[in-house]
Design an enzyme around this catalytic site. Structure first.
Site, short mmCIF file in Angstrom:
data_model
loop_
_atom_site.label_atom_id
_atom_site.label_comp_id
_atom_site.label_asym_id
_atom_site.label_seq_id
_atom_site.Cartn_x
_atom_site.Cartn_y
_atom_site.Cartn_z
N LYS A 283 -18.95 58.22 -54.99
CA LYS A 283 -17.85 57.53 -55.66
C LYS A 283 -17.42 58.30 -56.92
CE LYS A 283 -19.23 52.95 -53.91
NZ LYS A 283 -19.64 51.57 -54.31
N TYR B 297 -12.31 48.60 -47.73
CA TYR B 297 -13.03 47.43 -48.23
C TYR B 297 -12.41 46.11 -47.78
CZ TYR B 297 -16.16 50.18 -51.28
OH TYR B 297 -17.13 51.02 -51.76
N ASN C 296 -21.93 52.05 -59.00
CA ASN C 296 -23.18 52.33 -58.28
C ASN C 296 -23.16 53.63 -57.48
OD1 ASN C 296 -21.50 51.35 -56.30
ND2 ASN C 296 -22.88 49.75 -55.59
N HIS D 185 -21.42 55.23 -51.68
CA HIS D 185 -21.16 54.31 -50.56
C HIS D 185 -21.87 54.80 -49.31
CE1 HIS D 185 -19.09 51.86 -47.55
NE2 HIS D 185 -19.01 52.98 -46.85
N GLU E 147 -15.11 53.69 -40.42
CA GLU E 147 -14.92 54.41 -41.67
C GLU E 147 -14.69 55.90 -41.44
OE1 GLU E 147 -17.56 51.13 -44.17
OE2 GLU E 147 -18.33 53.17 -43.98
N1 UDP Z 1 -19.34 45.40 -55.86
C1 UDP Z 1 -19.10 44.93 -57.14
N2 UDP Z 1 -19.61 43.70 -57.50
C2 UDP Z 1 -20.33 42.94 -56.64
C3 UDP Z 1 -20.58 43.41 -55.35
C4 UDP Z 1 -20.07 44.65 -54.99
O1 UDP Z 1 -18.45 45.60 -57.94
O2 UDP Z 1 -20.77 41.84 -57.02
C5 UDP Z 1 -18.84 46.71 -55.48
C6 UDP Z 1 -19.94 47.78 -55.46
O3 UDP Z 1 -19.36 49.01 -55.91
C7 UDP Z 1 -20.31 47.85 -54.00
C8 UDP Z 1 -18.94 47.65 -53.34
O4 UDP Z 1 -18.31 46.66 -54.15
O5 UDP Z 1 -20.92 49.09 -53.68
C9 UDP Z 1 -18.99 47.17 -51.92
O6 UDP Z 1 -19.76 46.01 -51.82
P1 UDP Z 1 -20.79 45.82 -50.63
O7 UDP Z 1 -21.28 44.42 -50.67
O8 UDP Z 1 -20.20 46.31 -49.36
O9 UDP Z 1 -22.03 46.76 -51.09
P2 UDP Z 1 -22.54 48.17 -50.52
O10 UDP Z 1 -22.32 48.15 -49.03
O11 UDP Z 1 -21.75 49.25 -51.21
O12 UDP Z 1 -23.99 48.22 -50.89
MG MG Z 2 -20.63 47.69 -47.90
#
Ligand code: UDP
Ligand code: MG
Length: 160
Positions: free
Chosen positions: A20, A60, A123, A126, A137
């Site tokens: 990211k 997303y 974080n 991805h 994707e």
């Molecule tokens: N995210 C956020 N706040 C939250 C949950 C998710 O900002 O409470 C962001 C974070 O960058 C995350 C992305 O949204 O990586 C996608 O969320 P997902 O639940 O798909 O998590 P991932 O698959 O990336 O672990």
């Molecule tokens: Mg995810």
């Protein structure tokens, strides 16, 4: 069409990984590529891109109703992203383990998020959450001719 066809499992399974914008800014690209290479996975696609908000909203789509959605789109469009496709046995699940939990605070040391970040909204990486998501994707982020089919000389030392 070969790589987008369903039924890609076993050693041919592919996942979509993206460093990211914060990961790129923090110079974590080399470290992240290194971890996937050393694990034994095969790199089949890699590019540095700035993508449209439309692409990010599609990426997303499942999270469109979340309160953090617009902030997430702003974050993801705030700078270049390194988009990658990695291939190998159980790569989708294993990559998720290598990433750690969505919230870095819940991520164990030794995972990418557990080693390099502290907040869920920054974080650094991805990874696709299922084989089906990976297929979607990969076809969203890559053209077929950007993916390389190749045979690493190390294959027989990674697989028996
Ligand atoms: N995210 C956020 N706040 C939250 C949950 C998710 O900002 O409470 C962001 C974070 O960058 C995350 C992305 O949204 O990586 C996608 O969320 P997902 O639940 O798909 O998590 P991932 O698959 O990336 O672990
Ligand atoms: Mg995810």
């Amino acid at each position: 069409s070969h790589i987008f066809k369903s039924g890609w499992t076993g050693v041919n399974e592919c996942t979509f990984i993206a460093v990211k914008p914060d990961g790129v800014q923090r110079k974590l690209v080399g470290e992240i590529v290194r971890r996937f290479e050393r694990r034994g996975f095969k790199l089949v696609g890699l590019k540095l891109v700035r993508v449209s908000e439309d692409l990010l909203r599609e990426h997303y789509w499942d999270l469109r109703t979340k309160t953090f959605f617009s902030g997430l789109i702003t974050y993801m469009s705030s700078g270049p992203i390194v988009a990658m496709v990695w291939q190998g046995l159980d790569v989708v699940k294993t990559a998720r383990k290598m990433l750690g939990e969505t919230n870095p605070a819940d991520s164990l040391p030794g995972t990418i998020r557990g080693d390099f970040c502290v907040e869920v909204g920054r974080n650094v990486i991805h990874g696709s959450d299922s084989v089906e998501s990976a297929q979607k994707e990969i076809s969203l982020w890559f053209r077929q001719n950007e993916l390389q089919c190749w045979d690493p000389s190390s294959s027989r030392w990674v697989y028996n």
